[in-house]
Motif scaffolding. Sequence first.
Motif, short mmCIF file in Angstrom:
data_model
loop_
_atom_site.label_atom_id
_atom_site.label_comp_id
_atom_site.label_asym_id
_atom_site.label_seq_id
_atom_site.Cartn_x
_atom_site.Cartn_y
_atom_site.Cartn_z
N LEU A 128 0.84 -1.20 0.00
CA LEU A 128 0.00 0.00 0.00
C LEU A 128 0.88 1.25 0.00
O LEU A 128 0.64 2.21 -0.75
N GLY A 129 1.94 1.20 0.82
CA GLY A 129 2.88 2.33 0.87
C GLY A 129 3.48 2.59 -0.50
O GLY A 129 3.67 3.74 -0.92
N ALA A 130 3.78 1.51 -1.22
CA ALA A 130 4.37 1.65 -2.55
C ALA A 130 3.39 2.28 -3.51
O ALA A 130 3.74 3.16 -4.32
N ILE A 131 2.11 1.86 -3.43
CA ILE A 131 1.09 2.39 -4.35
C ILE A 131 0.86 3.89 -4.07
O ILE A 131 0.76 4.70 -4.98
N LEU A 132 0.81 4.24 -2.78
CA LEU A 132 0.52 5.63 -2.41
C LEU A 132 1.77 6.51 -2.38
O LEU A 132 1.69 7.69 -2.10
N LEU A 133 2.91 5.92 -2.66
CA LEU A 133 4.19 6.64 -2.60
C LEU A 133 4.33 7.37 -1.27
O LEU A 133 4.50 8.59 -1.22
N SER A 134 4.22 6.60 -0.20
CA SER A 134 4.32 7.16 1.15
C SER A 134 5.74 7.67 1.40
O SER A 134 6.68 7.28 0.69
N PRO A 135 5.93 8.54 2.44
CA PRO A 135 7.28 9.02 2.75
C PRO A 135 8.24 7.85 2.99
O PRO A 135 9.40 7.89 2.55
N ALA A 136 7.75 6.81 3.67
CA ALA A 136 8.62 5.65 3.94
C ALA A 136 9.04 5.00 2.63
O ALA A 136 10.20 4.61 2.45
N GLU A 137 8.08 4.91 1.68
CA GLU A 137 8.37 4.32 0.38
C GLU A 137 9.41 5.18 -0.37
O GLU A 137 10.35 4.65 -0.96
N ARG A 138 9.21 6.50 -0.31
CA ARG A 138 10.16 7.39 -1.01
C ARG A 138 11.55 7.27 -0.43
O ARG A 138 12.52 7.21 -1.16
N ARG A 139 11.63 7.21 0.90
CA ARG A 139 12.94 7.05 1.56
C ARG A 139 13.59 5.74 1.12
O ARG A 139 14.77 5.69 0.81
N GLU A 140 12.77 4.70 1.08
CA GLU A 140 13.32 3.38 0.73
C GLU A 140 13.80 3.36 -0.72
O GLU A 140 14.86 2.82 -1.02
N ARG A 141 13.03 3.98 -1.59
CA ARG A 141 13.45 4.04 -3.00
C ARG A 141 14.76 4.79 -3.16
O ARG A 141 15.63 4.40 -3.92
N ARG A 142 14.88 5.91 -2.39
CA ARG A 142 16.11 6.69 -2.47
C ARG A 142 17.30 5.86 -1.99
O ARG A 142 18.35 5.82 -2.61
N ALA A 143 17.09 5.17 -0.87
CA ALA A 143 18.18 4.35 -0.32
C ALA A 143 18.55 3.23 -1.29
O ALA A 143 19.73 2.92 -1.50
N THR A 144 17.53 2.63 -1.92
CA THR A 144 17.79 1.53 -2.88
C THR A 144 18.57 2.06 -4.08
O THR A 144 19.50 1.42 -4.57
N ALA A 145 18.18 3.27 -4.54
CA ALA A 145 18.87 3.85 -5.70
C ALA A 145 20.32 4.18 -5.35
O ALA A 145 21.24 3.95 -6.16
N GLU A 146 20.53 4.70 -4.14
CA GLU A 146 21.91 5.03 -3.73
C GLU A 146 22.76 3.77 -3.64
O GLU A 146 23.90 3.75 -4.09
N ARG A 147 22.17 2.74 -3.09
CA ARG A 147 22.93 1.47 -2.96
C ARG A 147 23.22 0.89 -4.35
O ARG A 147 24.30 0.39 -4.61
N ALA A 148 22.23 0.99 -5.25
CA ALA A 148 22.43 0.47 -6.61
C ALA A 148 23.57 1.23 -7.29
O ALA A 148 24.42 0.63 -7.97
N ALA A 149 23.60 2.56 -7.08
CA ALA A 149 24.67 3.37 -7.68
C ALA A 149 26.03 2.96 -7.12
O ALA A 149 27.02 2.86 -7.85
N GLU A 150 26.07 2.70 -5.82
CA GLU A 150 27.33 2.25 -5.19
C GLU A 150 27.80 0.94 -5.79
O GLU A 150 28.99 0.74 -6.09
N LEU A 151 26.82 0.03 -5.98
CA LEU A 151 27.19 -1.29 -6.53
C LEU A 151 27.69 -1.16 -7.97
O LEU A 151 28.64 -1.84 -8.36
N LEU A 152 27.06 -0.26 -8.73
CA LEU A 152 27.51 -0.06 -10.11
C LEU A 152 28.93 0.49 -10.12
O LEU A 152 29.77 0.09 -10.94
N ASP A 153 29.21 1.38 -9.19
CA ASP A 153 30.56 1.91 -9.04
C ASP A 153 31.54 0.78 -8.74
O ASP A 153 32.61 0.69 -9.31
N ARG A 154 31.10 -0.05 -7.83
CA ARG A 154 31.96 -1.15 -7.37
C ARG A 154 32.32 -2.12 -8.50
O ARG A 154 33.43 -2.62 -8.58
#
Length: 287
Positions: A128-154
Amino acid sequence: MSVAHEAGPAPAEAGRSDLVVIDRLTKGFGGLTAVDGVSIRVPETSIYGILGPNGAGKTTVLNMISGFIAPDSGDISVAGTRITGLAPYRVARQGIARTYQNIRLFPGMTVLETVMAGAYGRRSSSILGAILLSPAERRERRATAERAAELLDRVGVRGRHSALAETLSYGDQRRVEIARALATDPRLLLLDEPTAGMNDAESEEVGRLLVGLRDAGLTLILIEHNMRLVEEFCQRVSVMNSGALLAEGTPTWCLDQEDVKEAYFGKRSDAARIATLRRARRGHGGE
Ligand SMILES: Nc1ncnc2c1ncn2[C@@H]1O[C@H](COP(=O)(O)OP(=O)(O)OP(=O)(O)O)[C@@H](O)[C@H]1O
């Protein structure tokens, strides 16, 4: 058939426990026994190679570990948990990730999205959080994107995060696949020909990446045809031929066994590999 085992563990492995224990694994396709009673023990925090000529059964072993194919008999356990015959998603939950011989990227996804997709199973916010783009969802997406960028760097893919993954060079696509697998936070990484299609310098870079992952605590099993790389980066290997194990031990020792030389040298179609093997031996003071 008898298997040549190098006596005792290599010094670097002494005292280390086995993360993966494969016991008499067997798989047939119709009348063909693709994997025939193969037993392998993979020490924790090591790079382990599975070698052998075309059709030896290497990918079938990887497919059975990752749950893509159920064995006819035999057992596989990882960190003491029996995973034999589990569905791929349940195997993944045990901290096991893989890449493929034929690159499998999602069409239409950017490089960053591809790696983020790997982290999907680890998400904690609700549907539900994902569908409604809740603040928690947005934070999690940001963290996932940052981690993905780190992994790509790695893995050495820099600056092309918004490009469609399928437009990258072959070598970079393989790196993106590795980053996607790492996004699941695995303890065991299975790599099916991670350097296929790469030149020597690119292959060497991937080899160093794998050493870095091992040093960070991962255990890696790879199928690899580049013997120079195998000798340089794998602590131990199993050599297969026609479904059976021919030899197990350090790469240099295994490649010196008569049965192994015959499996490679005995075939005209393997001329390219013979050349690679000879080059690798020269590079290590042989021949
Ligand atoms: N799904 C399948 N159905 C029928 N036969 C299969 C299947 N998968 C693999 N095989 C056969 O099993 C044997 C082992 O195949 P496998 O792909 O495991 O070999 P490999 O050592 O990984 O070879 P390569 O280095 O060419 O990738 C081959 O003879 C192959 O044709």
